[in-house]
Design an enzyme around this catalytic site. Structure first.
Site, PDB file in Angstrom:
ATOM      1  N   HIS A  85       0.489  -1.243   0.407  1.00  0.00           N
ATOM      2  CA  HIS A  85       0.058  -0.243  -0.434  1.00  0.00           C
ATOM      3  C   HIS A  85       0.889   1.106   0.208  1.00  0.00           C
ATOM      4  O   HIS A  85       2.410   1.354   0.507  1.00  0.00           O
ATOM      5  CB  HIS A  85      -0.382  -0.205   1.480  1.00  0.00           C
ATOM      6  N   CYS A 137       0.094   3.154  -5.087  1.00  0.00           N
ATOM      7  CA  CYS A 137       0.309   4.684  -5.600  1.00  0.00           C
ATOM      8  C   CYS A 137       1.315   4.843  -4.639  1.00  0.00           C
ATOM      9  O   CYS A 137       1.701   5.044  -3.713  1.00  0.00           O
ATOM     10  CB  CYS A 137      -1.491   4.719  -5.183  1.00  0.00           C
TER      11      CYS A 137
END
Length: 284
Positions: A85, A137
């Site tokens: 993440h 991301c």
């Protein structure tokens, strides 16, 4: 003789004590790290670190990078891969003018802030080559694009974003505010040191986008297509040609909820020799 060191980080899950219970587990990130380590071993990297989930702590990751910075000399190479993440925390030193957020990697026991990574890059000697792959991301504008939504619309989707939603990121930050404030104070009035190494970042997506993983797949989307293009070392060409082929493959996917376009950019000293080399090649 030139040498290479590699560090491979993959987190399928993080510590609930720090992040709470709303961070979605991922299924492909540990395998991403293992497959990237396999590339390093095939390319005769001298030593490798494999840091998976609970072993991918802030201290462990920073220690591995610091150790590499002490050992590597001009002409040597560090290969660093991350799959997990991405997150963000408020920027307090004014270096994120676009969105006032610092981007992070979500390590097991806490987020590693981009300012901390930049500080680590400054420890490397001139002439060291660093190739960094971030299947997450990654940028500030990704976080900015995401902050008006909380991600609930995708709870029933098979696609998982590799990014903390705004509501979760806010909860993690304020639940551990003193922890992050202590880190941020170190950079509040600190002069940025020059990065003398040459760094190439291959990121999974562009600034305003997110990267994806699909349950039951072996790898995350970006890593899957990177491995296909690499083709067990059969690829011939420069970093730019390699990246362009990966980007073309990922952009061609028409089943993703939103477009994902990989990004390539350089940090530190420009090196024409580095630009001309085959990816992951230790010897110039």
């Amino acid at each position: 003789m030139k040498k290479g060191i590699s560090i491979h980080i993959g987190l399928n899950y993080v510590d609930e004590e720090h992040y709470g219970t709303e961070v979605s587990p991922l299924e492909t990130c540990e395998q991403d790290a293992k497959d990237m380590q396999e590339i390093a071993l095939d390319q005769n990297f001298k030593s490798t670190y494999l840091l998976l989930s609970e072993n991918a702590t802030r201290d462990a990751v920073k220690a591995a990078i610091k150790s590499a910075s002490k050992e590597l000399r001009s002409g040597d190479m560090l290969m660093l891969s991350y799959s997990g993440h991405g997150g963000f925390v408020p920027d307090t030193n004014g270096d994120e003018e676009d969105d006032s957020l610092d981007e992070t990697w979500c390590l097991y026991d806490g987020q590693l802030i981009d300012d901390e990574l930049f500080e680590l890059w400054a420890k490397f000697k001139k002439g060291v080559r660093i190739v960094m792959l971030s299947d997450s991301c990654h940028s500030g504008t990704v976080a900015k694009a995401n902050n008006l939504r909380d991600g609930k619309e995708e709870e029933n989707s098979i696609f998982k974003k590799k990014l903390l939603s705004y509501s979760v990121a806010k909860s993690v930050y304020y639940g551990n505010k003193s922890f992050y404030e202590k880190i941020e104070k170190r950079f509040a009035n600190k002069k940025t040191k020059e990065v003398k190494a040459s760094i190439k970042l291959l990121a999974a997506c562009q600034d305003p986008q997110v990267s994806y993983t699909i349950p039951f797949a072996r790898n995350s989307i970006f890593t899957e297509h990177l491995l296909k293009v690499w083709n067990k070392g059969q690829f011939v060409g420069t970093y730019e040609a390699f990246f362009d082929a990966v980007k073309e493959n990922v952009e061609a996917l028409n089943f993703l909820p939103t477009k994902q376009t990989p990004n390539l950019y350089d940090v530190g000293r420009e090196s024409e020799d580095f630009n001309k080399q085959k990816p992951f090649q230790i010897y110039e």
